[in-house]
Design a protein around this motif. Structure first.
Motif, short mmCIF file in Angstrom:
data_model
loop_
_atom_site.label_atom_id
_atom_site.label_comp_id
_atom_site.label_asym_id
_atom_site.label_seq_id
_atom_site.Cartn_x
_atom_site.Cartn_y
_atom_site.Cartn_z
N ARG A 1 0.85 -1.20 0.00
CA ARG A 1 0.00 0.00 0.00
C ARG A 1 0.87 1.23 0.00
NH1 ARG A 1 -5.00 0.63 3.93
NH2 ARG A 1 -3.67 1.74 5.37
N ASN B 1 1.11 5.00 0.34
CA ASN B 1 0.34 6.09 0.94
C ASN B 1 0.96 7.42 0.55
OD1 ASN B 1 -1.46 4.47 2.67
ND2 ASN B 1 0.41 3.98 3.80
N TYR C 1 0.33 11.52 1.45
CA TYR C 1 -0.44 12.49 2.25
C TYR C 1 -0.09 13.89 1.76
CZ TYR C 1 -0.16 8.35 5.27
OH TYR C 1 -0.19 7.06 5.75
N ILE D 1 -4.36 9.28 8.44
CA ILE D 1 -5.07 8.01 8.64
C ILE D 1 -5.57 7.99 10.07
CG2 ILE D 1 -5.00 5.49 8.67
CD1 ILE D 1 -2.84 5.41 6.73
N HIS E 1 -6.02 3.13 14.04
CA HIS E 1 -6.35 1.75 13.62
C HIS E 1 -5.23 0.80 14.02
CE1 HIS E 1 -3.57 3.06 10.49
NE2 HIS E 1 -3.34 1.78 10.22
N ASP F 1 -3.34 -2.61 12.13
CA ASP F 1 -3.33 -3.28 10.83
C ASP F 1 -4.00 -4.64 10.99
OD1 ASP F 1 -2.03 -1.05 9.95
OD2 ASP F 1 -0.03 -1.96 9.96
N LEU G 1 6.99 -1.43 7.11
CA LEU G 1 6.66 -0.06 6.66
C LEU G 1 7.92 0.72 6.31
CD1 LEU G 1 4.33 2.12 6.47
CD2 LEU G 1 5.05 2.81 8.76
N MET H 1 8.99 4.28 5.83
CA MET H 1 8.48 5.62 6.13
C MET H 1 9.22 6.67 5.32
SD MET H 1 7.87 5.83 10.22
CE MET H 1 9.55 5.42 10.71
N HIS I 1 -2.30 2.86 15.86
CA HIS I 1 -1.51 3.96 15.32
C HIS I 1 -2.36 4.82 14.38
CE1 HIS I 1 -1.02 0.44 12.69
NE2 HIS I 1 -0.80 1.26 11.69
N ARG J 1 3.85 13.90 2.46
CA ARG J 1 4.57 12.77 3.06
C ARG J 1 4.19 11.51 2.28
NH1 ARG J 1 3.37 8.85 7.09
NH2 ARG J 1 5.24 8.21 8.23
N SER K 1 4.60 6.99 2.31
CA SER K 1 5.07 5.76 2.96
C SER K 1 4.63 4.58 2.11
CB SER K 1 4.50 5.64 4.38
OG SER K 1 3.11 5.41 4.35
N PHE L 1 1.84 -5.38 3.69
CA PHE L 1 1.01 -6.09 4.67
C PHE L 1 1.05 -7.58 4.37
CE2 PHE L 1 -1.46 -2.02 4.21
CZ PHE L 1 -1.15 -1.50 5.45
O1 LIG Z 1 2.12 6.24 6.72
C1 LIG Z 1 2.44 5.65 7.75
O2 LIG Z 1 3.46 5.94 8.40
C2 LIG Z 1 1.58 4.54 8.32
C3 LIG Z 1 0.60 3.97 7.36
C4 LIG Z 1 -0.32 2.99 7.98
O3 LIG Z 1 -0.53 2.93 9.16
C5 LIG Z 1 -1.03 2.03 7.11
O4 LIG Z 1 -0.92 2.13 5.86
O5 LIG Z 1 -1.72 1.14 7.66
#
Ligand SMILES: O=C(O)CCC(=O)C(=O)O
Ligand SMILES: [Fe+2]
Length: 351
Positions: free
Chosen positions: A206, A208, A210, A222, A225, A227, A234, A236, A283, A293, A295, A299
């Motif tokens: 995934r 991400n 932002y 986010i 939650h 995972d 991850l 970062m 988190h 940002r 990441s 998963f």
């Molecule tokens: O962007 C992040 O540092 C965490 C992302 C995250 O928690 C997720 O994709 O489940």
């Protein structure tokens, strides 16, 4: 149901639309969006030492303490070349920098409406009053390799597919090493945790993204939650922080890491499998008014047709079973139901 544009982050607004403002109760109760500094640095685990003959015990002790205190740690000496990590970050940035129309070629909305797990877009919108996260995503199932839906894999940049393939192979080795070390801590056979994934364990990548957000005091990248998977690796953003973890009612900010370390965190499937011995951290990601940002989360989830349940060897009269079993597929869809209501699926499985 969501229309095609409902998740789209407005790019030029001064004030975010009300659909992005976090609920009142999350602004109260000491859970403000500004996080505390961590009371101790995030634990670093040297993977080569952890798996070697010499020094393994020392690293294993660090691993145990990291898992007990935080549910996550940073892994160094993982064997993934810095150049590959730079390439995956660059490819991801190039993807997100494209126009919306270009990215929508890989949309996660079938015919602009029906949500699917894979593709470009965001979470399913289950109701008109659901609060949205300030993030943009590309979500792809990368393993099993023969079940990839390549139609959803970007063709731009041209190297994207090869780089993601290479990164997937490298991360698998890291994940297997960590799972073996965790099994050892539990006094299980080395491959016991790996075997819990079943025949067709899935890996999702995934990406991400932002964008900068004008109101970081009111909008999350986010929401809180855990995972849903077994384990997350991850990558970062090395310059911009944003990840926060909850411990004893306080949100702590995880600082960005510059030396290509990967953050590993436990998912709720692992919490079930280990009967609550290893727990995934709650988190969230906060937004930043000036900087974007990125990441990339890998998963690792069990075979969708497999049932997830506490490992029999971990149970006895002193350690009674604490979680009901559930088919992985049902667990993932229940996760999204609960997630949209800002609740945690694991609570529903406790015995
Ligand atoms: O962007 C992040 O540092 C965490 C992302 C995250 O928690 C997720 O994709 O489940
Ligand atoms: Fe997460």
């Amino acid at each position: 149901m969501a229309d095609h544009d409902s998740w789209r982050i407005p790019s030029t607004v001064q004030e975010p639309p009300s659909r992005y403002l976090i609920p009142e109760q999350e602004r109260l109760g000491g859970q403000q969006l500004v996080g505390e500094e961590m009371p101790e640095p995030v634990p670093f685990i040297d993977l080569r030492r952890l798996l070697a003959f010499d020094g393994a015990e020392e690293e294993a002790a660090k691993l145990r303490s990291a898992l007990q205190n935080w549910g996550f740690f940073l892994v160094t000496n993982h064997g993934i070349e810095a150049s590959l990590i730079d390439a995956v970050v660059a490819a991801s940035r190039e993807f997100f920098l494209q126009s919306l129309a270009q990215k929508r070629e890989y949309s996660n909305l079938i015919e602009g409406k029906q949500w699917q797990l894979q593709g470009y877009g965001n979470d399913p919108v289950k109701s008109q009053d659901q609060i949205l996260d300030w993030s943009d995503r590309l979500h792809l199932r990368v393993e099993p390799e023969d079940e990839r839906d390549l139609a959803l894999w970007p063709r731009h940049p041209e190297s994207f597919r090869d780089i993601l393939h290479e990164y997937t192979l490298n991360c698998k080795t890291v994940k297997d090493g960590i799972l073996r070390a965790m099994a050892k801590l539990l006094e299980l056979d080395d491959d016991c945790l790996i075997n819990q994934f079943g025949e067709k364990g899935s890996t999702y990548a995934r990406f991400n993204y932002y964008p900068a957000c004008p109101r970081p005091d009111l909008v999350l990248g986010i929401r809180p939650h855990c995972d849903v998977c077994v384990l997350t690796l991850l990558l970062m953003d090395k310059d911009v922080g944003g990840l926060q973890v909850l411990r004893d009612g306080t949100w702590y900010s995880v600082p960005p890491v510059r030396d290509y370390a990967l953050l590993v965190n436990v998912g709720v499937s692992m919490e079930i499998m280990t009967n609550g011995i290893f727990r995934g951290p709650v988190h969230r990601v906060v937004t930043n008014s000036e900087k974007e940002r990125m990441s990339l989360a890998m998963f690792y989830a069990a075979d969708l047709e497999k049932e997830i349940e506490p490992i029999a060897e971990l149970l006895d009269e002193n350690q009674p079973i604490r979680y009901k079993k559930i088919k992985c597929k049902d667990f993932v869809s229940a996760h999204y139901e609960y997630f949209s209501k800002r609740e945690r699926v694991i609570e529903s499985l406790k015995i």
